[in-house]
Design an enzyme around this catalytic site. Structure first.
Site, PDB file in Angstrom:
ATOM      1  N   ASP A  88     -12.748  -3.690  -5.759  1.00  0.00           N
ATOM      2  CA  ASP A  88     -11.591  -3.874  -4.893  1.00  0.00           C
ATOM      3  C   ASP A  88     -10.436  -4.383  -5.756  1.00  0.00           C
ATOM      4  O   ASP A  88     -10.595  -5.338  -6.526  1.00  0.00           O
ATOM      5  CB  ASP A  88     -11.900  -4.885  -3.783  1.00  0.00           C
ATOM      6  CG  ASP A  88     -10.773  -4.973  -2.768  1.00  0.00           C
ATOM      7  OD1 ASP A  88     -10.725  -4.119  -1.868  1.00  0.00           O
ATOM      8  OD2 ASP A  88      -9.935  -5.893  -2.894  1.00  0.00           O
ATOM      9  N   GLU A 129      -7.951   0.471  -1.079  1.00  0.00           N
ATOM     10  CA  GLU A 129      -7.953   0.161  -2.515  1.00  0.00           C
ATOM     11  C   GLU A 129      -9.368  -0.129  -3.009  1.00  0.00           C
ATOM     12  O   GLU A 129      -9.567  -0.804  -4.019  1.00  0.00           O
ATOM     13  CB  GLU A 129      -7.040  -1.036  -2.810  1.00  0.00           C
ATOM     14  CG  GLU A 129      -7.487  -2.369  -2.244  1.00  0.00           C
ATOM     15  CD  GLU A 129      -7.029  -2.621  -0.808  1.00  0.00           C
ATOM     16  OE1 GLU A 129      -7.002  -3.795  -0.420  1.00  0.00           O
ATOM     17  OE2 GLU A 129      -6.691  -1.652  -0.100  1.00  0.00           O
TER      18      GLU A 129
END
Length: 347
Positions: A222, A265
């Site tokens: 992440d 993301e």
């Protein structure tokens, strides 16, 4: 025209007797319907034209680049082997490809063409090459050769060209299906695997790892503070950064591993065949690469970091979700412990 070469104009199929039907063996059609991949189709076609024309050799070439054709299927005489590159210049097959016209060489021994000379040296007397046309472009050729000179007739030419036309259409359909499958399994932005492809491949890798007792690890990456980046530079910048990060990570991902964007993301990596310590190093290399790779966007230098959590396949795991849940827990631990770090669960 080359010596002992017959060239058939684009309208020669109209010369066929309209009352005469071309009958193909039922087994030929059955084999084609069973073909799954494009290579299967090419192999079936090469095999059957070898038998239909009582050929010494049957082959299929497809354009490789601007100067070469590649042999993708060969049956019979192996004068020019499978996977060989055949130059377009100086060959009969190249001339058929370039002009889009079917040609018959009645005397291979008298030809100056490289491919005809090779066939002659391997005991063949005549050959016939048909172009495979898609729209207005030729994509390759369908070819047969016989040991007797002057063997091929107008009827042979009509049959081969009909098969070449059908094969060109089939190749086009297979390529479109392949493209659709690729689009369905690829993230549109980063051109990595998408979540669907990741889950499907993850399930497959889990089964293989359990059966063969191969180590398996799954990491979830992440990007840290990505919302702040979007707020500061805009969503276009965010998309650009995602593409850049994915591109740079691809440079160090091994061919046998799976790299996917699974949402926003967040990315995921499947590593097969590596022990825990090695996986730790691989994931840390990815983290370091993100940290040390500045991204330039519209004159701005954007620096960012990523947190990674990963877990290994255990003897108790029967579902992918169990490994993903542990990897997700490790990711949250990496976030809690300051971000820009790699955590493993269990440690």
């Amino acid at each position: 025209m080359h010596h002992d070469e017959r060239v058939f104009d684009p309208d020669f199929l109209s010369h066929a007797d309209p009352g005469k039907k071309i009958t193909l063996p039922i087994a030929f059609i059955q084999d084609l319907t069973k073909a799954v991949s494009l290579q299967d189709v090419l192999n079936v076609m090469a095999n059957w034209i070898f038998h239909i024309f009582s050929a010494e050799r049957a082959s299929i070439t497809i354009k490789e680049n601007e100067i070469s054709l590649r042999l993708y299927a060969v049956m019979g005489n192996n004068a020019i082997p499978m996977e060989s590159l055949v130059p377009i210049q100086g060959t009969m097959v190249g001339r058929v490809f370039s002009t889009g016209l079917l040609r018959i060489c009645d005397d291979l021994g008298g030809s100056d063409d490289l491919d005809c000379q090779i066939l002659s040296q391997h005991g063949m007397g005549s050959c016939m090459d048909a172009p495979m046309i898609q729209g207005k472009a030729c994509i390759g050729t369908l070819n047969v050769a016989h040991h007797r000179p002057s063997y091929y007739s107008l009827e042979h030419a009509i049959i081969l060209q009909c098969l070449a036309n059908w094969l060109a259409l089939n190749i086009q359909l297979h390529l479109k299906v392949t493209e659709m499958e690729l689009q369905a399994s690829t993230d549109y932005l980063t051109e990595t695997a998408n979540r669907r492809a990741f889950m499907n491949e993850g399930e497959r890798r889990l089964i293989l790892s359990r059966l063969a007792e191969i180590p398996l690890a799954i990491g979830i990456l992440d990007l840290d503070h990505f919302k702040n980046l979007n707020d500061k530079y805009g969503h276009d910048a965010g998309d650009y950064v995602l593409k850049e990060v994915a591109s740079v990570i691809k440079t160090i991902i091994r061919k046998e591993d799976i790299f996917a964007r699974i949402g926003g993301e967040e990315f995921a990596i499947i590593i097969s065949g590596s022990q825990p310590d090695t996986c730790q190093l691989i994931f840390n290399d990815i983290r370091t690469l993100i940290e040390t790779h500045p991204i330039t966007y519209e004159g701005n230098i954007i620096r960012l970091t990523g947190s990674i959590g990963f877990s290994h396949l255990s003897a108790q795991d029967t579902e992918l979700s169990a490994i993903l849940k542990r990897a997700d827990g490790a990711l949250y631990a990496a976030k809690r412990n300051g971000r820009n770090r790699v955590e493993c669960y269990p440690g």
